[in-house]
Write an enzyme that holds these catalytic residues in place. Structure first.
Site, mmCIF file in Angstrom:
data_model
loop_
_atom_site.group_PDB
_atom_site.id
_atom_site.type_symbol
_atom_site.label_atom_id
_atom_site.label_comp_id
_atom_site.label_asym_id
_atom_site.label_seq_id
_atom_site.Cartn_x
_atom_site.Cartn_y
_atom_site.Cartn_z
ATOM 1 N N ASN A 65 21.155 -23.533 7.088
ATOM 2 C CA ASN A 65 22.121 -23.094 8.100
ATOM 3 C C ASN A 65 21.746 -23.534 9.512
ATOM 4 O OD1 ASN A 65 24.124 -20.964 9.321
ATOM 5 N ND2 ASN A 65 22.115 -20.424 10.143
ATOM 6 N N TYR A 74 25.946 -35.178 16.845
ATOM 7 C CA TYR A 74 26.227 -33.949 16.088
ATOM 8 C C TYR A 74 27.273 -34.203 15.001
ATOM 9 C CZ TYR A 74 27.700 -29.250 14.879
ATOM 10 O OH TYR A 74 28.011 -28.117 14.168
ATOM 11 N N LYS A 102 26.799 -34.020 10.858
ATOM 12 C CA LYS A 102 27.549 -33.160 9.933
ATOM 13 C C LYS A 102 28.270 -33.981 8.868
ATOM 14 C CE LYS A 102 26.168 -29.280 11.597
ATOM 15 N NZ LYS A 102 25.271 -28.418 10.821
HETATM 16 N N1 LIG Z 1 29.392 -22.023 16.019
HETATM 17 C C1 LIG Z 1 30.195 -23.028 15.772
HETATM 18 O O1 LIG Z 1 31.221 -23.237 16.457
HETATM 19 C C2 LIG Z 1 29.925 -23.915 14.580
HETATM 20 C C3 LIG Z 1 30.982 -24.649 14.026
HETATM 21 C C4 LIG Z 1 30.750 -25.431 12.900
HETATM 22 C C5 LIG Z 1 29.485 -25.486 12.339
HETATM 23 N N2 LIG Z 1 28.462 -24.773 12.897
HETATM 24 C C6 LIG Z 1 27.138 -24.858 12.253
HETATM 25 O O2 LIG Z 1 26.791 -23.572 11.790
HETATM 26 C C7 LIG Z 1 25.366 -23.465 11.694
HETATM 27 C C8 LIG Z 1 24.915 -22.147 12.291
HETATM 28 O O3 LIG Z 1 25.127 -22.182 13.682
HETATM 29 P P1 LIG Z 1 25.552 -20.912 14.546
HETATM 30 O O4 LIG Z 1 26.897 -21.189 15.073
HETATM 31 O O5 LIG Z 1 25.281 -19.649 13.821
HETATM 32 O O6 LIG Z 1 24.553 -21.137 15.772
HETATM 33 P P2 LIG Z 1 23.472 -20.207 16.489
HETATM 34 O O7 LIG Z 1 23.999 -18.844 16.713
HETATM 35 O O8 LIG Z 1 22.999 -21.014 17.655
HETATM 36 O O9 LIG Z 1 22.316 -20.127 15.400
HETATM 37 C C9 LIG Z 1 21.509 -21.228 15.106
HETATM 38 C C10 LIG Z 1 20.299 -20.756 14.340
HETATM 39 O O10 LIG Z 1 19.459 -21.905 14.113
HETATM 40 C C11 LIG Z 1 18.135 -21.592 14.529
HETATM 41 N N3 LIG Z 1 17.449 -22.790 15.002
HETATM 42 C C12 LIG Z 1 17.820 -23.604 16.019
HETATM 43 N N4 LIG Z 1 16.898 -24.565 16.184
HETATM 44 C C13 LIG Z 1 15.931 -24.345 15.247
HETATM 45 C C14 LIG Z 1 14.709 -25.001 14.906
HETATM 46 N N5 LIG Z 1 14.289 -26.064 15.579
HETATM 47 N N6 LIG Z 1 13.970 -24.511 13.889
HETATM 48 C C15 LIG Z 1 14.376 -23.403 13.212
HETATM 49 N N7 LIG Z 1 15.528 -22.755 13.471
HETATM 50 C C16 LIG Z 1 16.276 -23.223 14.485
HETATM 51 C C17 LIG Z 1 18.316 -20.572 15.666
HETATM 52 O O11 LIG Z 1 17.172 -19.736 15.771
HETATM 53 P P3 LIG Z 1 15.984 -19.900 16.809
HETATM 54 O O12 LIG Z 1 16.569 -20.314 18.126
HETATM 55 O O13 LIG Z 1 15.379 -18.555 16.787
HETATM 56 O O14 LIG Z 1 15.081 -20.935 16.213
HETATM 57 C C18 LIG Z 1 19.479 -19.745 15.130
HETATM 58 O O15 LIG Z 1 19.006 -18.758 14.249
HETATM 59 C C19 LIG Z 1 24.808 -24.711 12.395
HETATM 60 O O16 LIG Z 1 24.401 -25.654 11.410
HETATM 61 C C20 LIG Z 1 25.995 -25.256 13.180
HETATM 62 O O17 LIG Z 1 25.924 -26.646 13.359
HETATM 63 C C21 LIG Z 1 28.658 -23.989 13.995
#
Ligand SMILES: NC(=O)c1ccc[n+]([C@@H]2O[C@H](COP(=O)([O-])OP(=O)(O)OC[C@H]3O[C@@H](n4cnc5c(N)ncnc54)[C@H](OP(=O)(O)O)[C@@H]3O)[C@@H](O)[C@H]2O)c1
Length: 259
Positions: free
Chosen positions: A86, A151, A155
């Protein structure tokens, strides 16, 4: 009892996935960099659902730390039945204006860590005749994304990789799901410097919990590709029948800064 490993479990969909697994009485391995958030979540879910939650504080953009996750779980004798790749982030800027380190970290996390973790945990799942992998892709996977080029390309990798191995794994008891949401509310917008993007600014976005619930249901059913939201589903499919230059142009317009 089964165990789910969730990367990026300290917030957003990662935390929401953790809550869904815990509710279904599945043990957890929570991975991210923010140790305090992980420990707090682990304690809360252990107390509420009587499960075991193991916290691994690792930066998955460093490959040694990805290997450490596997080694630590092997030492602890923990078998992973569900792998939720994730963790991920983006970077909202034209490529020539980006900092290289951020692009490198993104490729390492979004592509390399996801691929390596899958490669490490898959043999155990196949041996067991059971396993479910959910890879967080995005609607970004379906077309190039000017303004977030690396990015979107990362994906596309996640989607194609997931579909290919889902095919290869037929008959093994292991399924692979690529979850492809559009923008939703989480720490992502801040981490990806995209608060000014037309796609998100002033928009009411779906919650991370609703996206995780959708992905979780499809992963449990073994769906290979799931896209939450009818409009997202239609756009993702329309791309396949449209001229490529038109698709890039529309994506570029959609990615512009809000006025
Ligand atoms: N939100 C959107 O609009 C959206 C849309 C489509 C897809 N996505 C995808 O959904 C997934 C989840 O994202 P989210 O929206 O829930 O974002 P988020 O709230 O920013 O969460 C991202 C998570 O990844 C962890 N992370 C980031 N860098 C890391 C690293 N170097 N090592 C280990 N953990 C790391 C962060 O924790 P720490 O900072 O504590 O490490 C956090 O727990 C991602 O793959 C994103 O690309 C998001």
């Amino acid at each position: 009892m089964k165990t789910a490993l969730i990367t990026g479990a300290s917030g957003g969909t990662g935390e929401a996935f953790a809550r869904l697994f815990a509710k279904d009485h599945i043990n957890l391995v929570l991975v991210a960099r923010s140790g305090e958030k992980l420990k707090k979540l682990a304690l809360e879910l252990e107390q509420q659902y009587h499960i075991k939650a193991t916290v691994l504080i690792q930066d998955l953009s460093f490959m040694e730390q990805v290997e450490t996750v596997f080694k630590e779980l092997t030492n602890l004798g923990i078998h992973v039945d569900y792998l939720i790749n994730n963790a991920g982030f983006g970077d909202y800027a034209y490529f020539n204006e980006t900092a290289w380190l951020k692009q490198e970290e993104m490729i390492n996390l979004n592509i390399q860590a996801l691929t390596r973790l899958t490669h490490l945990f898959l043999p155990g799942m196949i041996k067991n005749g059971y396993g479910k992998i959910l890879n967080m892709a995005s609607t970004a996977a379906f077309q190039p994304g000017p303004g977030m080029s690396v990015y979107f390309a990362s994906k596309a990798y996640v989607l194609h990789f997931s579909e290919a191995i889902a095919y290869e794994l037929k008959g093994t008891g292991v399924t692979v799901t690529a979850c492809c949401p559009g923008a939703f509310e989480s720490g992502f917008q801040l981490a990806s410097s995209m608060e000014e993007s037309k796609l998100v600014k002033g928009k009411k976005l779906p919650s991370a919990a609703s996206i995780a619930f959708f992905g979780y249901r499809h992963m449990m059913k073994g769906t290979t590709v799931c896209i939450p939201g009818l409009m997202n589903y239609m756009l993702a499919n329309a791309v396949r029948f449209s001229p490529r230059n038109l698709v890039v142009w529309i994506a570029g317009k959609m990615q512009e800064k809000a006025k």
